[in-house]
Design an enzyme around this catalytic site. Structure first.
Site, PDB file in Angstrom:
ATOM      1  N   ASP A   1       0.828  -1.082  -0.032  1.00 57.23           N
ATOM      2  CA  ASP A   1       0.151  -0.061   0.076  1.00 57.23           C
ATOM      3  C   ASP A   1       0.903   1.182   0.047  1.00 57.23           C
ATOM      4  O   ASP A   1       2.113   1.302   0.367  1.00 57.23           O
ATOM      5  CB  ASP A   1      -0.844   0.085   1.207  1.00 57.23           C
ATOM      6  CG  ASP A   1      -1.908   1.205   1.124  1.00 57.23           C
ATOM      7  OD1 ASP A   1      -2.346   1.542   0.263  1.00 57.23           O
ATOM      8  OD2 ASP A   1      -1.785   1.914   2.386  1.00 57.23           O
ATOM      9  N   SER A   2       0.086   2.477  -0.312  1.00 60.68           N
ATOM     10  CA  SER A   2       1.139   3.537  -0.271  1.00 60.68           C
ATOM     11  C   SER A   2       1.610   3.841   1.429  1.00 60.68           C
ATOM     12  O   SER A   2       2.432   4.887   1.327  1.00 60.68           O
ATOM     13  CB  SER A   2       0.134   4.745  -0.612  1.00 60.68           C
ATOM     14  OG  SER A   2      -1.196   5.045   0.220  1.00 60.68           O
ATOM     15  N   CYS A  56      -3.871  -1.097  -2.180  1.00 60.98           N
ATOM     16  CA  CYS A  56      -4.186   0.161  -2.266  1.00 60.98           C
ATOM     17  C   CYS A  56      -5.282   0.561  -3.550  1.00 60.98           C
ATOM     18  O   CYS A  56      -4.903   0.030  -4.551  1.00 60.98           O
ATOM     19  CB  CYS A  56      -2.963   0.968  -2.913  1.00 60.98           C
ATOM     20  SG  CYS A  56      -2.927   2.750  -3.061  1.00 60.98           S
ATOM     21  N   GLU A  87      -4.285   8.557   9.296  1.00 65.71           N
ATOM     22  CA  GLU A  87      -2.760   8.646   9.384  1.00 65.71           C
ATOM     23  C   GLU A  87      -2.264   9.335  10.950  1.00 65.71           C
ATOM     24  O   GLU A  87      -1.208   8.746  11.391  1.00 65.71           O
ATOM     25  CB  GLU A  87      -1.915   9.358   8.255  1.00 65.71           C
ATOM     26  CG  GLU A  87      -2.344   8.541   6.951  1.00 65.71           C
ATOM     27  CD  GLU A  87      -1.171   7.358   6.386  1.00 65.71           C
ATOM     28  OE1 GLU A  87      -0.085   7.550   7.307  1.00 65.71           O
ATOM     29  OE2 GLU A  87      -1.684   6.723   5.743  1.00 65.71           O
ATOM     30  N   CYS A 116     -11.276   3.141  -0.386  1.00 67.31           N
ATOM     31  CA  CYS A 116      -9.796   3.434   0.018  1.00 67.31           C
ATOM     32  C   CYS A 116      -9.443   2.608   1.053  1.00 67.31           C
ATOM     33  O   CYS A 116     -10.198   2.254   2.126  1.00 67.31           O
ATOM     34  CB  CYS A 116      -9.877   4.905   0.301  1.00 67.31           C
ATOM     35  SG  CYS A 116      -8.459   5.577   0.964  1.00 67.31           S
ATOM     36  N   HIS A 143      -7.941   3.149   3.762  1.00 65.91           N
ATOM     37  CA  HIS A 143      -7.999   3.833   5.086  1.00 65.91           C
ATOM     38  C   HIS A 143      -9.585   3.671   5.741  1.00 65.91           C
ATOM     39  O   HIS A 143      -9.797   3.965   6.912  1.00 65.91           O
ATOM     40  CB  HIS A 143      -7.546   5.120   5.003  1.00 65.91           C
ATOM     41  CG  HIS A 143      -6.045   5.264   4.882  1.00 65.91           C
ATOM     42  ND1 HIS A 143      -5.330   4.652   3.955  1.00 65.91           N
ATOM     43  CD2 HIS A 143      -5.134   5.800   5.734  1.00 65.91           C
ATOM     44  CE1 HIS A 143      -3.915   4.880   3.965  1.00 65.91           C
ATOM     45  NE2 HIS A 143      -3.707   5.722   4.958  1.00 65.91           N
TER      46      HIS A 143
HETATM   47  N1  DGL Z   1      -3.867   3.679  -0.052  1.00 65.79           N
HETATM   48  C1  DGL Z   1      -4.565   4.889  -0.815  1.00 65.79           C
HETATM   49  C2  DGL Z   1      -5.948   4.192  -1.277  1.00 65.79           C
HETATM   50  O1  DGL Z   1      -6.498   3.057  -1.051  1.00 65.79           O
HETATM   51  C3  DGL Z   1      -4.998   5.900   0.037  1.00 65.79           C
HETATM   52  C4  DGL Z   1      -3.821   6.656   0.777  1.00 65.79           C
HETATM   53  C5  DGL Z   1      -2.953   7.409  -0.453  1.00 65.79           C
HETATM   54  O2  DGL Z   1      -3.671   8.423  -0.878  1.00 65.79           O
HETATM   55  O3  DGL Z   1      -2.053   7.048  -0.709  1.00 65.79           O
HETATM   56  O4  DGL Z   1      -6.505   4.903  -2.343  1.00 65.79           O
END
Ligand code: DGL
Length: 261
Positions: free
Chosen positions: A6-7, A69, A147, A179, A181
């Site tokens: 993930d990011s 992600c 976060e 998303c 999160h």
């Molecule tokens: N992991 C990203 C998503 O699921 C969210 C966080 C980001 O913008 O990097 O879209």
């Protein structure tokens, strides 16, 4: 070994589901915390980062990659599937399949700007449920709240009410939490959209789909490494990440740091 990236932090929602639905499989997690967020970046840059993340996991022995992600799933799958030597799973198709199964025809979608703007979810929904109406709303402020560990705060409840009011007025019956999160905010989002709206969690649906796939592909299931402990790697380590990760997964998380790119 199942590689999950993930990011940043949000992909731990997929790890939690793997622990819950597929206990015993060995997981390698990579969170690109040095370069997060991806959600406001270009398709080219997101694809480049996603490929570097996935290649790192493959170099560590990942036999399957799960792109936790949503943003990378929305824009980088062409690159990932063309370049990687292992199967790659994204989170969008399983979420759409689950939404289509329960909706009465009015589907809401929330995600980052890149995810909503890519039109990938909308395209899948159009194919799977052409008669359904889809209402999409980017919710970029949700990620920083999670976060920061503010996912139960009064402030995030207010932001959720503002973002989701439009979808409420549209009388959606199903909402895709598009998303990584957003499952952290599930109670907040549920309260903001009101009763009777089915929430679809892509992390949960993706792991359920992977589990079904392995059940009918026992050779693949058998080939996945189950010996050894999970590993958690980030591109920038912070105490905040370590604390939220342990709290979310309900177990101690040892973090290794590796810079990519
Ligand atoms: N992991 C990203 C998503 O699921 C969210 C966080 C980001 O913008 O990097 O879209």
């Amino acid at each position: 070994m199942i590689g999950v990236f993930d990011s940043g932090l949000g992909g731990l929602t997929v790890v939690k589901e793997l622990h819950r639905q597929m206990p015993g499989y060995r997981i390698a997690y990579f969170g690109d915390t040095a370069r997060t967020p991806y959600g406001g970046k270009s398709k080219e840059l997101i694809s480049q980062y996603a490929l570097e993340d996935a290649r790192f996991l493959v170099s560590r022995g990942a036999q399957i990659i799960v792109v936790a992600c949503n943003t990378a799933s929305a824009v980088a799958m062409g690159t990932l599937r063309a370049e990687l030597p292992v199967p790659v799973w994204e989170v969008i198709s399983p979420a759409v399949a689950a939404a289509v199964k329960v909706t009465k025809g009015r589907i809401g979608l929330i995600g980052t700007r890149a995810t909503v703007g890519s039109g990938t979810y909308q395209h899948h929904l159009e194919i799977e449920a052409p008669e359904a109406e889809v209402f999409a709303e980017p919710c970029p402020l949700f990620v920083p709240f999670v976060e920061e560990g503010w996912h139960r705060s009064k402030a995030v409840r207010e932001v959720a009410r503002t973002y989701l009011n439009q979808l409420k007025l549209r009388r959606i019956d199903t909402l895709i939490l598009g998303c990584t999160h957003y499952p952290f905010l599930r109670p907040v989002i549920a309260a903001a959209v009101g009763k009777g709206v089915r929430l679809i969690d892509p992390a949960r649906e993706t792991v359920a789909a992977l589990k079904r796939h392995l059940a009918v592909n026992p050779e693949l299931a058998k080939s996945l490494d189950r010996v050894g402990s999970d590993s958690y790697t980030v591109s920038d380590r912070t105490d905040q990440f370590a604390r939220i990760a342990s709290d979310w997964l309900g177990r101690p998380v040892e973090l290794e740091t590796v810079r990519l790119g």
